[in-house]
Scaffold this motif. Structure first.
Motif, mmCIF file in Angstrom:
data_model
loop_
_atom_site.group_PDB
_atom_site.id
_atom_site.type_symbol
_atom_site.label_atom_id
_atom_site.label_comp_id
_atom_site.label_asym_id
_atom_site.label_seq_id
_atom_site.Cartn_x
_atom_site.Cartn_y
_atom_site.Cartn_z
ATOM 1 N N UNK A 125 3.874 -3.218 -7.278
ATOM 2 C CA UNK A 125 2.569 -2.388 -7.140
ATOM 3 C C UNK A 125 2.049 -1.885 -6.058
ATOM 4 N N UNK A 126 1.140 -0.613 -6.266
ATOM 5 C CA UNK A 126 0.441 -0.094 -4.918
ATOM 6 C C UNK A 126 -1.141 -0.323 -4.882
ATOM 7 N N UNK A 127 -1.489 -0.842 -3.914
ATOM 8 C CA UNK A 127 -2.743 -0.985 -3.875
ATOM 9 C C UNK A 127 -3.234 -0.265 -2.699
ATOM 10 N N UNK A 128 -4.740 -0.238 -2.558
ATOM 11 C CA UNK A 128 -5.326 0.304 -1.740
ATOM 12 C C UNK A 128 -5.918 -0.841 -0.566
ATOM 13 N N UNK A 129 -5.629 -0.693 0.856
ATOM 14 C CA UNK A 129 -6.063 -1.662 1.699
ATOM 15 C C UNK A 129 -7.317 -2.145 1.516
ATOM 16 N N UNK A 130 -8.448 -1.207 1.285
ATOM 17 C CA UNK A 130 -9.653 -1.808 1.283
ATOM 18 C C UNK A 130 -10.128 -2.866 0.058
ATOM 19 N N UNK A 131 -9.324 -2.516 -0.841
ATOM 20 C CA UNK A 131 -10.038 -3.422 -2.067
ATOM 21 C C UNK A 131 -9.690 -4.959 -1.927
ATOM 22 N N UNK A 169 -2.607 -5.403 -11.215
ATOM 23 C CA UNK A 169 -1.130 -5.617 -10.887
ATOM 24 C C UNK A 169 -0.272 -4.874 -12.226
ATOM 25 N N UNK A 170 -0.434 -5.362 -13.472
ATOM 26 C CA UNK A 170 0.405 -5.080 -14.630
ATOM 27 C C UNK A 170 -0.042 -3.725 -14.969
ATOM 28 N N UNK A 171 -1.220 -3.333 -14.802
ATOM 29 C CA UNK A 171 -1.290 -1.667 -14.968
ATOM 30 C C UNK A 171 -0.727 -0.833 -14.009
ATOM 31 N N UNK A 172 -0.627 -1.360 -12.837
ATOM 32 C CA UNK A 172 -0.200 -0.318 -11.814
ATOM 33 C C UNK A 172 1.609 -0.376 -11.797
ATOM 34 N N UNK A 184 0.770 -1.133 0.084
ATOM 35 C CA UNK A 184 -0.026 -0.046 0.012
ATOM 36 C C UNK A 184 0.876 1.238 -0.135
ATOM 37 N N UNK A 185 0.197 2.384 -0.317
ATOM 38 C CA UNK A 185 0.974 3.570 -0.540
ATOM 39 C C UNK A 185 1.698 3.992 0.855
ATOM 40 N N UNK A 186 1.124 3.953 2.038
ATOM 41 C CA UNK A 186 1.681 4.298 3.477
ATOM 42 C C UNK A 186 3.083 3.170 3.602
ATOM 43 N N UNK A 187 3.099 2.118 3.093
ATOM 44 C CA UNK A 187 4.345 1.216 3.227
ATOM 45 C C UNK A 187 5.336 1.915 2.252
#
Length: 223
Positions: free
Chosen positions: A192-198, A207-210, A131-134
Motif C-alpha cells: 500500500x501507499x500511505x501518508x507520513x502524517x497519518x 490497507x486493503x482498499x489501497x 509512502x509515495x516518495x519511497x
C-alpha cells in the motif's frame, strides 16, 4: 476479536497445499546447497511456496536482508513492534515477512514505512505500506532470506497484539540462505501507499482498499 479485525483489514498468510511431487522436490533441494549455504533453486514452483514448506517443519526461523554474504548475525539495538528497545537478532517463523525485508532496499527509504506479521490464533496476518516518495524512488532489489536455527530463538509471548518477532540475544550463524527478488514475494502486489502524517490505525484501516489494482497504480486516492 483480534482475528476478526485482522481478517477484515489485513491479508492472511496464504494457505498452501503441497502435492507429493512438490514435497519430494523440496526435500531433494537441500542437496543443492553450496558450501556457504546458498540454495541453488531450480524448481518450477514459486520460492514463497518452498519457504512456506520449510517453515512448516518447525526447525527454522527466517531473516531477510539486502546483504547476501552474512556469516554471523550479531545482536544489535532495535525496537520491538511495541516500541520497547532490545538488543537481539530478529527473525520470524513466517517467511513471508522476512522476504519483504530481503527485497526492500532501505537506502531508498524516504520517510516512513510500515509493515508487520501479526500472529492470530490459527493463522498470521500481513500488512505492507510505503509512502509515495519511497515508492517513486525504486525501493526494490534482490536480497537473501536466511534460515536460522529456531532453537536459538525465543518465541513472542501470545498476549494482545503479538507480532511474529523471534529474538536471539547471542551471535548466531545461518544454516542456509535463498536468494529472492520482488516477484518471488507473495505480497509484492499488496504494497500500500500511505501518508507520513497519518496514524498507524488509519494505515491499517485503509490497507486493503489501497492495495486494489486501481489504488496501487496512482497511489492514495482517499485524501
Amino acid at each position: 476479536m483480534l482475528d476478526w479485525l485482522c481478517r477484515i483489514f489485513l491479508y492472511p498468510a496464504p494457505a498452501i497445499k503441497f502435492s507429493t511431487e512438490e514435497a519430494q522436490a523440496y526435500e531433494k533441494l537441500a542437496l543443492n546447497a553450496t558450501e556457504d549455504g546458498l540454495i541453488e533453486y531450480d524448481l518450477p514452483y514459486a520460492k514463497f511456496r518452498y519457504l512456506t514448506y520449510v517453515s512448516l517443519k518447525g526447525l527454522y526461523v527466517f531473516h531477510g536482508s539486502n546483504h547476501t554474504g552474512i556469516r554471523i548475525f550479531e545482536p544489535r539495538e532495535q525496537t520491538l513492534y511495541n516500541g520497547q528497545w532490545t538488543k537481539a537478532v530478529f527473525a520470524a517463523s513466517d517467511p513471508h515477512w522476512p522476504m519483504f525485508y530481503a527485497i526492500f532496499n532501505r537506502s531508498r527509504l524516504k520517510g516512513s514505512f510500515r509493515n508487520g506479521c501479526i500472529r492470530g490464533r490459527k493463522q498470521n496476518y500481513h500488512f505492507y505500506s510505503l509512502n509515495q516518495s519511497t515508492i517513486s524512488n525504486g525501493p526494490w532489489t534482490e536480497g537473501m532470506v536466511y534460515f536460522l536455527p529456531r532453537e536459538s530463538f525465543t518465541a513472542p509471548k501470545p498476549r494482545g497484539i503479538s507480532f511474529d518477532e523471534w529474538l536471539c540475544h547471542e551471535p548466531v550463524a545461518p544454516i542456509a540462505k535463498l536468494k529472492v527478488c520482488q516477484d518471488d514475494c507473495y505480497y509484492h502486489n499488496k504494497i500500500a501507499v500511505h501518508n507520513d502524517g497519518e496514524s498507524l490505525i488509519k494505515t491499517w484501516l485503509l490497507y486493503k482498499t489501497r492495495t486494489t489494482p486501481r489504488r496501487t497504480q496512482g497511489g492514495n486516492s482517499d485524501e
